[in-house]
Every structure is written in structure tokens, then in C-alpha cells.
Design a protein around this motif. Structure first.
Motif, mmCIF file in Angstrom:
data_model
loop_
_atom_site.group_PDB
_atom_site.id
_atom_site.type_symbol
_atom_site.label_atom_id
_atom_site.label_comp_id
_atom_site.label_asym_id
_atom_site.label_seq_id
_atom_site.Cartn_x
_atom_site.Cartn_y
_atom_site.Cartn_z
ATOM 1 N N MET A 79 0.842 -1.208 0.000
ATOM 2 C CA MET A 79 0.000 0.000 0.000
ATOM 3 C C MET A 79 0.873 1.252 0.000
ATOM 4 N N ILE A 80 0.632 2.160 -0.948
ATOM 5 C CA ILE A 80 1.398 3.397 -1.036
ATOM 6 C C ILE A 80 0.744 4.447 -0.152
ATOM 7 N N MET A 81 1.533 5.065 0.724
ATOM 8 C CA MET A 81 0.999 6.084 1.639
ATOM 9 C C MET A 81 0.579 7.326 0.854
ATOM 10 N N ALA A 82 -0.618 7.846 1.153
ATOM 11 C CA ALA A 82 -1.105 9.040 0.477
ATOM 12 C C ALA A 82 -0.207 10.232 0.801
ATOM 13 N N GLU A 83 -0.120 11.135 -0.142
ATOM 14 C CA GLU A 83 0.684 12.335 0.049
ATOM 15 C C GLU A 83 -0.163 13.416 0.714
ATOM 16 N N TYR A 84 0.358 14.005 1.748
ATOM 17 C CA TYR A 84 -0.318 15.095 2.436
ATOM 18 C C TYR A 84 0.641 16.269 2.573
ATOM 19 N N PRO A 85 0.113 17.481 2.719
ATOM 20 C CA PRO A 85 1.003 18.626 2.947
ATOM 21 C C PRO A 85 1.853 18.412 4.191
ATOM 22 N N ASN A 86 3.091 18.846 4.116
ATOM 23 C CA ASN A 86 3.937 18.871 5.306
ATOM 24 C C ASN A 86 3.628 20.119 6.112
ATOM 25 N N ILE A 87 3.870 20.057 7.404
ATOM 26 C CA ILE A 87 3.739 21.238 8.259
ATOM 27 C C ILE A 87 5.091 21.497 8.914
ATOM 28 N N SER A 88 5.622 22.682 8.712
ATOM 29 C CA SER A 88 6.860 23.067 9.381
ATOM 30 C C SER A 88 6.566 24.245 10.303
ATOM 31 N N PHE A 89 7.191 24.228 11.454
ATOM 32 C CA PHE A 89 7.012 25.298 12.427
ATOM 33 C C PHE A 89 8.271 26.161 12.432
ATOM 34 N N GLU A 90 8.069 27.474 12.359
ATOM 35 C CA GLU A 90 9.187 28.393 12.209
ATOM 36 C C GLU A 90 9.086 29.553 13.187
ATOM 37 N N ILE A 91 10.200 30.243 13.340
ATOM 38 C CA ILE A 91 10.274 31.424 14.204
ATOM 39 C C ILE A 91 10.617 32.625 13.346
ATOM 40 N N SER A 92 9.813 33.675 13.469
ATOM 41 C CA SER A 92 10.092 34.925 12.767
ATOM 42 C C SER A 92 9.674 36.081 13.664
ATOM 43 N N LYS A 93 10.645 36.732 14.245
ATOM 44 C CA LYS A 93 10.352 37.865 15.122
ATOM 45 C C LYS A 93 9.614 38.966 14.349
ATOM 46 N N GLU A 94 9.986 39.164 13.077
ATOM 47 C CA GLU A 94 9.376 40.213 12.267
ATOM 48 C C GLU A 94 7.886 39.935 12.031
ATOM 49 N N LYS A 95 7.564 38.691 11.703
ATOM 50 C CA LYS A 95 6.160 38.335 11.506
ATOM 51 C C LYS A 95 5.390 38.423 12.823
ATOM 52 N N ASP A 96 6.053 38.045 13.909
ATOM 53 C CA ASP A 96 5.400 38.111 15.214
ATOM 54 C C ASP A 96 5.096 39.556 15.596
ATOM 55 N N GLU A 97 5.998 40.459 15.282
ATOM 56 C CA GLU A 97 5.753 41.877 15.562
ATOM 57 C C GLU A 97 4.508 42.363 14.829
ATOM 58 N N ILE A 98 4.351 41.939 13.574
ATOM 59 C CA ILE A 98 3.188 42.359 12.783
ATOM 60 C C ILE A 98 1.894 41.862 13.419
ATOM 61 N N VAL A 99 1.887 40.588 13.843
ATOM 62 C CA VAL A 99 0.695 40.009 14.475
ATOM 63 C C VAL A 99 0.370 40.737 15.772
ATOM 64 N N CYS A 100 1.388 41.036 16.554
ATOM 65 C CA CYS A 100 1.155 41.705 17.837
ATOM 66 C C CYS A 100 0.672 43.144 17.643
ATOM 67 N N ILE A 101 1.144 43.796 16.595
ATOM 68 C CA ILE A 101 0.675 45.159 16.293
ATOM 69 C C ILE A 101 -0.774 45.114 15.829
ATOM 70 N N GLU A 102 -1.117 44.120 14.995
ATOM 71 C CA GLU A 102 -2.472 44.014 14.466
ATOM 72 C C GLU A 102 -3.477 43.531 15.511
ATOM 73 N N HIS A 103 -3.003 42.773 16.492
ATOM 74 C CA HIS A 103 -3.890 42.214 17.520
ATOM 75 C C HIS A 103 -3.322 42.501 18.916
ATOM 76 N N PRO A 104 -3.246 43.769 19.301
ATOM 77 C CA PRO A 104 -2.644 44.106 20.595
ATOM 78 C C PRO A 104 -3.400 43.548 21.793
ATOM 79 N N ASN A 105 -4.704 43.281 21.614
ATOM 80 C CA ASN A 105 -5.491 42.741 22.733
ATOM 81 C C ASN A 105 -5.130 41.293 23.029
ATOM 82 N N GLY A 106 -4.322 40.673 22.175
ATOM 83 C CA GLY A 106 -3.914 39.295 22.413
ATOM 84 C C GLY A 106 -2.561 39.149 23.075
ATOM 85 N N ILE A 107 -1.938 40.289 23.377
ATOM 86 C CA ILE A 107 -0.633 40.249 24.052
ATOM 87 C C ILE A 107 -0.871 40.113 25.549
ATOM 88 N N PRO A 108 -0.177 39.194 26.219
ATOM 89 C CA PRO A 108 -0.396 38.991 27.659
ATOM 90 C C PRO A 108 -0.266 40.261 28.487
#
Length: 232
Positions: free
Chosen positions: A1-30
Motif C-alpha cells: 500500500m502506497i501512503m497518500a501524500e499530504y502537505p507537510n507542516i513546518s514550524f518556524e520562528i520569525s520575530k518580524e512576523k510576530d511583531e506584525i501580528v502583535c501590532i495588528e492584535h494588541p489585545n492578544g498580548i499577555p
């Protein structure tokens, strides 16, 4: 049986992207901070002090998600009756409690300092959205992508239906701690039975989950009806 192909998921760190999210959603910062400059200063200070913790969080999540990845992707494919596209998914670590997603890039954010089970729940929630809208495009040929984001009706419906999808018994065994929907879906009552929006659509999901395409058609008609009544 050949295993079906699924998208891979990689987890990454980006301070720059995190800054954008925190600026856009300041109510979510602890720590409640306002103003772009102060938010950037906060993010940079946390990354300077706790970068090793963020890296460890990313690594642990990659390992733990890897243990269930194939089974989760397979089950979501079965539930929605659609093959996964040839795309990969990226999860970015964030200091924010709010974890937005991007359908164009198939990326999302996951709270770095939440426990790993909660982070797995965020991951399941967000990747469910990705496949949900692929199915939507298949069912509704004249779809409008503007509806896929807030405050579109398709967006609302995806935020409601993701919960019963993720409560599927097989998925629940793999990811016990699932992310919750917006509070208003539980609080807003829509009929004489004092039924909430979430309860109403959960029943609809149970009735139609064996035919996901039909579920989308029926539930879309229903959410348009609720909108016309100014309930949503």
C-alpha cells in the motif's frame, strides 16, 4: 500500500512576523500594551530574553505534531471528502494569544508559550480551515474569496463548523484539547428553543456530516437566513 501524500507542516520562528501580528492584535498580548513602538519593544525584549524557550517550544511542537500528522490529515480528508492540494503549511510561533491564519500562503500562528496540547489544538483548528475552503471552492463554483475572511458569511460558517469537525471521535483521540470558537456563537440565541448558534449548527453537522458537500449547501443557506434576520 502506497501512503497518500499530504502537505507537510513546518514550524518556524520569525520575530518580524510576530511583531506584525502583535501590532495588528494588541489585545492578544499577555501584557496589555498600546502603540506600535511599545509593542515592537516588548516583542524584541521577549525574544532577547526567551529566544531559547521559543526555540524549544517550536522544536517540541514539531516533534509532537509529527507523531499524529499523517492520521490527522487523513481523517480531515475523509470527513470533508476531498484530496489535499499539493501545498505545504507553515506555523509561526507568536507571543500573541490570537493566532490568525492566511489562506493565500497556507500559514498560521501558534502561541509559543501555551502548553503543547493547546498548541496542537490550535494547529488542528487552523489546518481544518485550509481544507474547509478547498472544499468550499469545489462545492460553490462561483465562490467569492472575499467571503473567506472576516466578516464574510463563509468565514463565519468555517469558524462555527470547525468545532464539530474537530470533535470527530478519531480527531479527538489524536488532539484532545481543541480550540474553541468565538464566544458570540455560544451566547447568541436564535429561536424559541433558546438554541445558540453553535448548538444549531452542531445539530446540522450531525445530520449531514456523511455528505460534507450537502452540509455546506444547507448550512450556507441557513447562515444567510440568520443574517437576513440580523441574528448574526
Amino acid at each position: 500500500m502506497i501512503m497518500a501524500e499530504y502537505p507537510n507542516i513546518s514550524f518556524e520562528i520569525s520575530k518580524e512576523k510576530d511583531e506584525i501580528v502583535c501590532i495588528e492584535h494588541p489585545n492578544g498580548i499577555p501584557l496589555k500594551i498600546s502603540g506600535k513602538a511599545k509593542i515592537i519593544k516588548y516583542v524584541e525584549s521577549v525574544y532577547e530574553l526567551r529566544l531559547k524557550d521559543i526555540q524549544a517550544s517550536r522544536q517540541l511542537l514539531q516533534i509532537e505534531w509529527g507523531k499524529i500528522h499523517y492520521k490527522v490529515m487523513k481523517r480531515l480528508r475523509e470527513i470533508m471528502d476531498i484530496e489535499w492540494p499539493d501545498k505545504n503549511i507553515t506555523g509561526f510561533m507568536t507571543l500573541n494569544e490570537i493566532c490568525p491564519r492566511d489562506l493565500d500562503t497556507w500559514s498560521f500562528f501558534v502561541e509559543a508559550f501555551a502548553n503543547v496540547e493547546a498548541r496542537k489544538g490550535i494547529c488542528l483548528h487552523e489546518i481544518t480551515h485550509f481544507l474547509f475552503f478547498e472544499k468550499w471552492k469545489q462545492v460553490f463554483k462561483n465562490f467569492n474569496e472575499k467571503e473567506f475572511n472576516k466578516p464574510g458569511l463563509a468565514w463565519n460558517l468555517s469558524e462555527i463548523l470547525v468545532e464539530p469537525i474537530n470533535e470527530d471521535p478519531i480527531l479527538k483521540r489524536l488532539v484532545p484539547s481543541t480550540a474553541k470558537a468565538y464566544e458570540r456563537y455560544y451566547k447568541t440565541k436564535i429561536n424559541e428553543e433558546n438554541e445558540s448558534i453553535m448548538e444549531h449548527f452542531r445539530k446540522m453537522y450531525i445530520d449531514y456530516n456523511s455528505d460534507f458537500a450537502e452540509l455546506l449547501k444547507v448550512s450556507y443557506d441557513e447562515i444567510k437566513h440568520l443574517k437576513s434576520m440580523n441574528v448574526l
